[in-house]
Design an enzyme around this catalytic site. Structure first.
Site, PDB file in Angstrom:
ATOM      1  NE  ARG A  17      -2.157  -1.614   3.516  1.00  8.80           N
ATOM      2  CZ  ARG A  17      -2.587  -1.750   4.763  1.00  8.80           C
ATOM      3  NH1 ARG A  17      -3.726  -1.200   5.120  1.00  8.80           N
ATOM      4  NH2 ARG A  17      -1.888  -2.432   5.651  1.00  8.80           N
ATOM      5  CE  LYS A  76       0.374  -2.246   9.575  1.00  9.78           C
ATOM      6  NZ  LYS A  76      -0.911  -2.404  10.324  1.00  9.78           N
ATOM      7  CE1 TYR A  95      -5.573   2.934   9.615  1.00 11.32           C
ATOM      8  CE2 TYR A  95      -4.290   2.268   7.710  1.00 11.32           C
ATOM      9  CZ  TYR A  95      -5.478   2.714   8.255  1.00 11.32           C
ATOM     10  OH  TYR A  95      -6.561   2.943   7.448  1.00 11.32           O
ATOM     11  CG  HIS A  97      -2.328  -0.926  15.068  1.00  7.08           C
ATOM     12  ND1 HIS A  97      -3.668  -0.941  15.356  1.00  7.08           N
ATOM     13  CD2 HIS A  97      -2.233  -0.834  13.719  1.00  7.08           C
ATOM     14  CE1 HIS A  97      -4.365  -0.861  14.233  1.00  7.08           C
ATOM     15  NE2 HIS A  97      -3.525  -0.789  13.227  1.00  7.08           N
ATOM     16  CD  GLU A 119      -3.914   3.062  15.110  1.00  7.82           C
ATOM     17  OE1 GLU A 119      -3.466   3.682  14.130  1.00  7.82           O
ATOM     18  OE2 GLU A 119      -3.202   2.705  16.072  1.00  7.82           O
ATOM     19  CG  ASP A 270      -4.531  -4.493  13.960  1.00 14.03           C
ATOM     20  OD1 ASP A 270      -5.139  -5.185  14.808  1.00 14.03           O
ATOM     21  OD2 ASP A 270      -5.103  -3.688  13.216  1.00 14.03           O
TER      22      ASP A 270
HETATM   23  N1  LIG Z   1      -5.006  -7.534  10.658  1.00  8.84           N
HETATM   24  C1  LIG Z   1      -5.367  -6.522   9.899  1.00  8.84           C
HETATM   25  O1  LIG Z   1      -4.868  -6.334   8.799  1.00  8.84           O
HETATM   26  C2  LIG Z   1      -6.458  -5.593  10.374  1.00  8.84           C
HETATM   27  C3  LIG Z   1      -7.085  -4.689   9.499  1.00  8.84           C
HETATM   28  C4  LIG Z   1      -8.129  -3.908   9.995  1.00  8.84           C
HETATM   29  C5  LIG Z   1      -8.510  -4.019  11.329  1.00  8.84           C
HETATM   30  N2  LIG Z   1      -7.840  -4.871  12.147  1.00  8.84           N
HETATM   31  C6  LIG Z   1      -8.181  -5.053  13.563  1.00  8.84           C
HETATM   32  O2  LIG Z   1      -9.338  -5.852  13.688  1.00  8.84           O
HETATM   33  C7  LIG Z   1      -9.913  -5.622  14.977  1.00  8.84           C
HETATM   34  C8  LIG Z   1     -11.398  -5.326  14.826  1.00  8.84           C
HETATM   35  O3  LIG Z   1     -11.579  -4.097  14.167  1.00  8.84           O
HETATM   36  P1  LIG Z   1     -13.024  -3.490  13.875  1.00  8.84           P
HETATM   37  O4  LIG Z   1     -12.814  -2.303  13.014  1.00  8.84           O
HETATM   38  O5  LIG Z   1     -13.960  -4.563  13.429  1.00  8.84           O
HETATM   39  O6  LIG Z   1     -13.447  -3.022  15.334  1.00  8.84           O
HETATM   40  P2  LIG Z   1     -14.933  -2.658  15.825  1.00  8.84           P
HETATM   41  O7  LIG Z   1     -14.789  -1.749  16.984  1.00  8.84           O
HETATM   42  O8  LIG Z   1     -15.778  -2.221  14.681  1.00  8.84           O
HETATM   43  O9  LIG Z   1     -15.496  -4.058  16.336  1.00  8.84           O
HETATM   44  C9  LIG Z   1     -14.989  -4.718  17.451  1.00  8.84           C
HETATM   45  C10 LIG Z   1     -16.083  -5.580  18.043  1.00  8.84           C
HETATM   46  O10 LIG Z   1     -15.491  -6.362  19.087  1.00  8.84           O
HETATM   47  C11 LIG Z   1     -16.495  -6.510  20.084  1.00  8.84           C
HETATM   48  N3  LIG Z   1     -15.883  -6.987  21.319  1.00  8.84           N
HETATM   49  C12 LIG Z   1     -15.160  -6.304  22.239  1.00  8.84           C
HETATM   50  N4  LIG Z   1     -14.772  -7.125  23.231  1.00  8.84           N
HETATM   51  C13 LIG Z   1     -15.250  -8.358  22.928  1.00  8.84           C
HETATM   52  C14 LIG Z   1     -15.182  -9.631  23.561  1.00  8.84           C
HETATM   53  N5  LIG Z   1     -14.545  -9.815  24.719  1.00  8.84           N
HETATM   54  N6  LIG Z   1     -15.804 -10.678  22.956  1.00  8.84           N
HETATM   55  C15 LIG Z   1     -16.463 -10.513  21.788  1.00  8.84           C
HETATM   56  N7  LIG Z   1     -16.557  -9.330  21.142  1.00  8.84           N
HETATM   57  C16 LIG Z   1     -15.958  -8.269  21.702  1.00  8.84           C
HETATM   58  C17 LIG Z   1     -17.126  -5.120  20.171  1.00  8.84           C
HETATM   59  O11 LIG Z   1     -18.372  -5.143  20.806  1.00  8.84           O
HETATM   60  C18 LIG Z   1     -17.228  -4.767  18.682  1.00  8.84           C
HETATM   61  O12 LIG Z   1     -18.463  -5.180  18.138  1.00  8.84           O
HETATM   62  C19 LIG Z   1      -9.098  -4.457  15.556  1.00  8.84           C
HETATM   63  O13 LIG Z   1      -8.074  -4.951  16.377  1.00  8.84           O
HETATM   64  C20 LIG Z   1      -8.493  -3.804  14.336  1.00  8.84           C
HETATM   65  O14 LIG Z   1      -7.332  -3.052  14.641  1.00  8.84           O
HETATM   66  C21 LIG Z   1      -6.835  -5.650  11.697  1.00  8.84           C
END
Ligand SMILES: NC(=O)c1ccc[n+]([C@@H]2O[C@H](COP(=O)([O-])OP(=O)(O)OC[C@H]3O[C@@H](n4cnc5c(N)ncnc54)[C@H](O)[C@@H]3O)[C@@H](O)[C@H]2O)c1
Length: 367
Positions: A17, A76, A95, A97, A119, A270
């Site tokens: 990216r 990143k 981003y 983190h 983020e 992340d």
């Molecule tokens: N790996 C990657 O490339 C990448 C890319 C984008 C986002 N992410 C990560 O993915 C994760 C989720 O992001 P998002 O945008 O969907 O967040 P979001 O806030 O939209 O959703 C998170 C959800 O987790 C729920 N939650 C919190 N604690 C919980 C628990 N103990 N049990 C079950 N559910 C629980 C919340 O209620 C919420 O619905 C984040 O860590 C984000 O940084 C990673």
């Protein structure tokens, strides 16, 4: 005064990216001189000539780019080879983190620079720069899961998508926000049966109303949720506590109880990961096998589709870059309820409560 904004080539492994695409830098004419490291946009399909035509100057090395630029607009978090390029005059925008990365946080504090974690930028209770990448990551989590379930990947040899009217495969999604909803949508589209797990009952109700008999929903931590994790073909971990390390929602005991060849994709890596004992993987070495179960935790999933991701990212990023180019930008960032959570480090001060708590570091306050 005209600012100097630099767009480096990303160096995280398998990251294609770029933070801003050529068509979006033209709006900064007169506000900033834009410097782009050579080939920064190539992974996303944009050449140096495209950037030059949009008014940028191409710089041959990362050293030169960091030397010239005040604002470093990245995708990143800085990687180890970039640490020596940073100094106290820089504003790093990307981003970050930080809650999962002690060495990076300490380095940024020691450098006495300003670090803005994109983020954490908010708009009406949402995270507008996380959402587009989350939608892409949720989709890719299922795509990767399908691939890892193949026999040649050491998976159980199961086709996640349905070839009849029956929903024969089981996907369990933990955390039903942006990533989770995207994974759920894709899984139901291809004909898998989905179990959705969250702490938020309203989200679960909405999902049940939307997908009816194709989904079952459970509160996180319940016996039913544990059963759905242990019997799934694919588990997607997508929980988030904004700015903090996520809770562990898949334990080693859950992994031990899963059928061999099943797959877990921990998208929350992340922020540190939501699967017990998980460590980061890359696109080229995408998983570990633990007790016969494939556990994958790629922190830059959208980096696999940079053409799509960079356009989405840049489209959403532009207006926040605009905010950085005004004379009193720092005052605006530190006063605004929406921008303040992203201003995490400034002049050797750690300003984020969530990061300080997650890493057991001292919190500072602006005076
Ligand atoms: N790996 C990657 O490339 C990448 C890319 C984008 C986002 N992410 C990560 O993915 C994760 C989720 O992001 P998002 O945008 O969907 O967040 P979001 O806030 O939209 O959703 C998170 C959800 O987790 C729920 N939650 C919190 N604690 C919980 C628990 N103990 N049990 C079950 N559910 C629980 C919340 O209620 C919420 O619905 C984040 O860590 C984000 O940084 C990673």
């Amino acid at each position: 005064m005209i600012k100097k904004l630099g767009i480096p080539k990303e160096v995280k492994k398998d990251e294609g990216r770029v933070s801003l695409i050529p068509e979006h830098i033209t709006q900064f004419t007169g506000l900033a001189d834009i410097f782009v490291e050579t080939n920064a946009g190539l992974g996303s399909g944009f050449t140096d000539e495209d950037y030059q035509s949009a008014g940028a100057k191409i710089v041959p090395t990362a050293h030169e780019l960091y030397d010239i630029s005040e604002i470093i607009c990245k995708v990143k978090e800085p990687q180890e080879q970039e640490f020596e390029l940073l100094n106290s005059s820089h504003v790093i925008f990307g981003y970050l983190h930080l809650a999962s990365n002690l060495s990076l946080t300490k380095m940024l504090i020691e450098k006495k620079l300003t670090a803005i974690a994109t983020e954490m930028i908010m708009d009406e209770d949402e995270y507008p720069l996380l959402i587009p990448m989350s939608k892409i990551a949720g989709n890719l989590a299922v795509q990767k899961g399908m691939q890892f379930l193949e026999y040649s990947s050491a998976g159980k040899g199961l086709l996640l998508s349905s070839i009849s009217d029956e929903r024969n495969s089981k996907v369990t999604v933990i955390g039903c926000g942006e990533v989770g909803k995207s994974s759920i949508h894709k899984s139901i589209q291809i004909g898998a049966f989905v179990t959705a797990i969250d702490v938020n009952e309203n989200i679960l109700k909405e999902l049940k109303n939307k997908y009816g008999e194709n989904i079952s929903t459970h509160i996180s931590g319940s016996d039913e949720a544990t059963e759905a994790i242990r019997t799934a073909d694919l588990v997607v971990g997508a929980v988030l506590l904004p700015g903090r390390k996520p809770p562990i929602v898949v334990t080693q005991e859950d992994i031990n109880q899963m059928e061999k060849g099943s797959v877990i994709v921990d998208v929350a890596i992340d922020q540190g990961g939501c699967v017990e004992g998980v460590t980061p993987n890359t696109h080229s070495e995408p998983f570990e096998i633990r007790n016969g179960v494939i556990v994958s935790a790629i922190a830059n999933l959208p980096g696999a589709v940079p053409k799509t991701s960079s356009i989405e990212l840049s489209t959403n990023l532009q207006k926040y870059v605009d905010n950085l180019l005004i004379e009193n930008w720092f005052e605006e960032y530190s006063k605004s309820e929406n921008l303040k959570p992203s201003l995490q480090i400034h002049s050797g001060l750690l300003l984020s409560e969530e990061v300080a708590e997650s890493l057991s570091l001292s919190l500072s306050k602006l005076v």
